[in-house]
Motif scaffolding. Sequence first.
Motif, PDB file in Angstrom:
ATOM      1  N   GLN A   1       0.801  -1.219   0.000  1.00 34.18           N
ATOM      2  CA  GLN A   1       0.000   0.000   0.000  1.00 34.18           C
ATOM      3  C   GLN A   1       0.833   1.269   0.000  1.00 34.18           C
ATOM      4  N   GLU A   2       2.146   1.135  -0.101  1.00 36.27           N
ATOM      5  CA  GLU A   2       2.997   2.312  -0.200  1.00 36.27           C
ATOM      6  C   GLU A   2       4.039   2.080  -1.281  1.00 36.27           C
ATOM      7  N   HIS A   3       4.453   3.165  -1.931  1.00 40.07           N
ATOM      8  CA  HIS A   3       5.454   3.070  -2.983  1.00 40.07           C
ATOM      9  C   HIS A   3       6.783   2.602  -2.394  1.00 40.07           C
ATOM     10  N   GLY A   4       7.439   1.695  -3.097  1.00 43.06           N
ATOM     11  CA  GLY A   4       8.796   1.329  -2.728  1.00 43.06           C
ATOM     12  C   GLY A   4       8.928   0.193  -1.738  1.00 43.06           C
ATOM     13  N   LEU A   5       7.829  -0.329  -1.202  1.00 44.22           N
ATOM     14  CA  LEU A   5       7.910  -1.469  -0.290  1.00 44.22           C
ATOM     15  C   LEU A   5       6.694  -2.348  -0.518  1.00 44.22           C
ATOM     16  N   GLN A   6       6.957  -3.612  -0.839  1.00 37.27           N
ATOM     17  CA  GLN A   6       5.865  -4.545  -1.093  1.00 37.27           C
ATOM     18  C   GLN A   6       6.174  -5.914  -0.492  1.00 37.27           C
ATOM     19  N   ARG A   7       5.163  -6.760  -0.533  1.00 37.56           N
ATOM     20  CA  ARG A   7       5.300  -8.153  -0.140  1.00 37.56           C
ATOM     21  C   ARG A   7       5.139  -8.995  -1.399  1.00 37.56           C
ATOM     22  N   LEU A   8       6.075  -9.894  -1.656  1.00 37.77           N
ATOM     23  CA  LEU A   8       5.985 -10.731  -2.845  1.00 37.77           C
ATOM     24  C   LEU A   8       4.972 -11.844  -2.595  1.00 37.77           C
ATOM     25  N   LEU A   9       3.968 -11.919  -3.471  1.00 38.16           N
ATOM     26  CA  LEU A   9       2.886 -12.885  -3.330  1.00 38.16           C
ATOM     27  C   LEU A   9       2.859 -13.840  -4.518  1.00 38.16           C
ATOM     28  N   CYS A  10       2.340 -15.029  -4.274  1.00 39.35           N
ATOM     29  CA  CYS A  10       2.027 -15.971  -5.349  1.00 39.35           C
ATOM     30  C   CYS A  10       0.552 -16.337  -5.214  1.00 39.35           C
ATOM     31  N   ILE A  11      -0.236 -16.025  -6.230  1.00 39.81           N
ATOM     32  CA  ILE A  11      -1.661 -16.318  -6.260  1.00 39.81           C
ATOM     33  C   ILE A  11      -1.874 -17.499  -7.199  1.00 39.81           C
ATOM     34  N   THR A  12      -2.451 -18.581  -6.705  1.00 49.09           N
ATOM     35  CA  THR A  12      -2.714 -19.768  -7.518  1.00 49.09           C
ATOM     36  C   THR A  12      -4.213 -19.919  -7.736  1.00 49.09           C
ATOM     37  N   ARG A  13      -4.608 -20.077  -8.982  1.00 50.78           N
ATOM     38  CA  ARG A  13      -6.034 -20.243  -9.298  1.00 50.78           C
ATOM     39  C   ARG A  13      -6.405 -21.717  -9.171  1.00 50.78           C
ATOM     40  N   ARG A  14      -7.310 -22.015  -8.239  1.00 47.83           N
ATOM     41  CA  ARG A  14      -7.733 -23.387  -8.000  1.00 47.83           C
ATOM     42  C   ARG A  14      -9.017 -23.752  -8.737  1.00 47.83           C
ATOM     43  N   SER A  15      -9.845 -22.746  -9.024  1.00 46.17           N
ATOM     44  CA  SER A  15     -11.088 -22.941  -9.769  1.00 46.17           C
ATOM     45  C   SER A  15     -11.502 -21.585 -10.316  1.00 46.17           C
ATOM     46  N   ASP A  16     -12.674 -21.515 -10.948  1.00 48.38           N
ATOM     47  CA  ASP A  16     -13.125 -20.238 -11.495  1.00 48.38           C
ATOM     48  C   ASP A  16     -13.169 -19.144 -10.438  1.00 48.38           C
ATOM     49  N   GLN A  17     -13.558 -19.497  -9.207  1.00 50.65           N
ATOM     50  CA  GLN A  17     -13.754 -18.493  -8.163  1.00 50.65           C
ATOM     51  C   GLN A  17     -12.774 -18.596  -7.002  1.00 50.65           C
ATOM     52  N   ARG A  18     -11.994 -19.652  -6.944  1.00 47.55           N
ATOM     53  CA  ARG A  18     -11.127 -19.868  -5.773  1.00 47.55           C
ATOM     54  C   ARG A  18      -9.666 -19.610  -6.121  1.00 47.55           C
ATOM     55  N   PHE A  19      -9.022 -18.786  -5.283  1.00 48.64           N
ATOM     56  CA  PHE A  19      -7.611 -18.455  -5.445  1.00 48.64           C
ATOM     57  C   PHE A  19      -6.902 -18.644  -4.103  1.00 48.64           C
ATOM     58  N   ASP A  20      -5.777 -19.337  -4.123  1.00 44.93           N
ATOM     59  CA  ASP A  20      -4.936 -19.464  -2.939  1.00 44.93           C
ATOM     60  C   ASP A  20      -3.843 -18.398  -2.974  1.00 44.93           C
ATOM     61  N   ARG A  21      -3.360 -18.042  -1.804  1.00 43.97           N
ATOM     62  CA  ARG A  21      -2.339 -16.989  -1.698  1.00 43.97           C
ATOM     63  C   ARG A  21      -1.184 -17.465  -0.827  1.00 43.97           C
ATOM     64  N   LYS A  22       0.032 -17.233  -1.315  1.00 47.99           N
ATOM     65  CA  LYS A  22       1.240 -17.555  -0.560  1.00 47.99           C
ATOM     66  C   LYS A  22       2.131 -16.332  -0.522  1.00 47.99           C
ATOM     67  N   GLU A  23       2.701 -16.024   0.645  1.00 50.36           N
ATOM     68  CA  GLU A  23       3.599 -14.882   0.785  1.00 50.36           C
ATOM     69  C   GLU A  23       5.048 -15.349   0.842  1.00 50.36           C
ATOM     70  N   TYR A  24       5.914 -14.549   0.237  1.00 52.50           N
ATOM     71  CA  TYR A  24       7.334 -14.884   0.216  1.00 52.50           C
ATOM     72  C   TYR A  24       8.142 -13.949   1.104  1.00 52.50           C
ATOM     73  N   CYS A  25       8.410 -12.746   0.659  1.00 52.49           N
ATOM     74  CA  CYS A  25       9.314 -11.866   1.397  1.00 52.49           C
ATOM     75  C   CYS A  25       9.018 -10.415   1.033  1.00 52.49           C
ATOM     76  N   ASP A  26       9.614  -9.505   1.777  1.00 49.70           N
ATOM     77  CA  ASP A  26       9.518  -8.088   1.444  1.00 49.70           C
ATOM     78  C   ASP A  26      10.424  -7.782   0.253  1.00 49.70           C
ATOM     79  N   VAL A  27       9.930  -6.949  -0.644  1.00 50.08           N
ATOM     80  CA  VAL A  27      10.691  -6.576  -1.832  1.00 50.08           C
ATOM     81  C   VAL A  27      10.476  -5.087  -2.120  1.00 50.08           C
TER      82      VAL A  27
END
Length: 219
Positions: free
Chosen positions: A181-207
């Motif tokens: 939510q701020e410029h210059g600092l984020q969290r690296l995410l991986c979003i996996t689509r499991r079905s038309d409406q379902r998405f899983d989320r995994k967090e990695y690290c600050d980037v």
Amino acid sequence: MREPSRDYGALRNLMVQDQLVRRGITDQRVLRAMGRVPRELFVPEHLRHEAYDDHPLPIGQGQTISQPYIVALMAEALELKGRERVLDIGTGSGYAAAVLACMALEVFSMEKIPELARQAENNLRDAGFSQVRVRCGDGSLGWPEAAPFDGICVAAGAPAVPDALKEQLSVGGRLVIPVGQEHGLQRLLCITRRSDQRFDRKEYCDVRFVPLLGQEGWS
């Protein structure tokens, strides 16, 4: 003064071992790709002596090429096997697209800045990756005509995960993106689509990435 000659192949191999393997990158497809792509061809000529250093580098237009480890981490998170269609958002100099082209069947890459898009096409051609398709446009909206994608990799920070990119994932596909939510600092995410409406989320690290500008990014 003329730059002294360098063994870029040796520097590339050292980068793979010291910056990737020692930090836990284990996917052999990623390691082979990173060991194959001549990173020195994707940075400005006056910075080629730093091409394999452990930090990002400026490439003009206020943009950067990510440090090798972050490129490898994002590529590994996609879990590519070789038959996938991949969308790369934020072409920059074209380096990450070239790495992905070593790992996937098809690569589509989007860059918002026209000058960088043209330069990336030249870099990719000179490095032998002319099969990567580059488009200049709003990466936050993806590439709908070419969807669905088995993997989407975003090299710019978004305030939230763009719905347009989620919708362009195939079932089982992965979206790797920095979000904050701020410029210059984020969290690296991986979003996996499991079905038309379902998405899983995994967090990695600050980037830290440049902002994703566009309709579903930062205005």
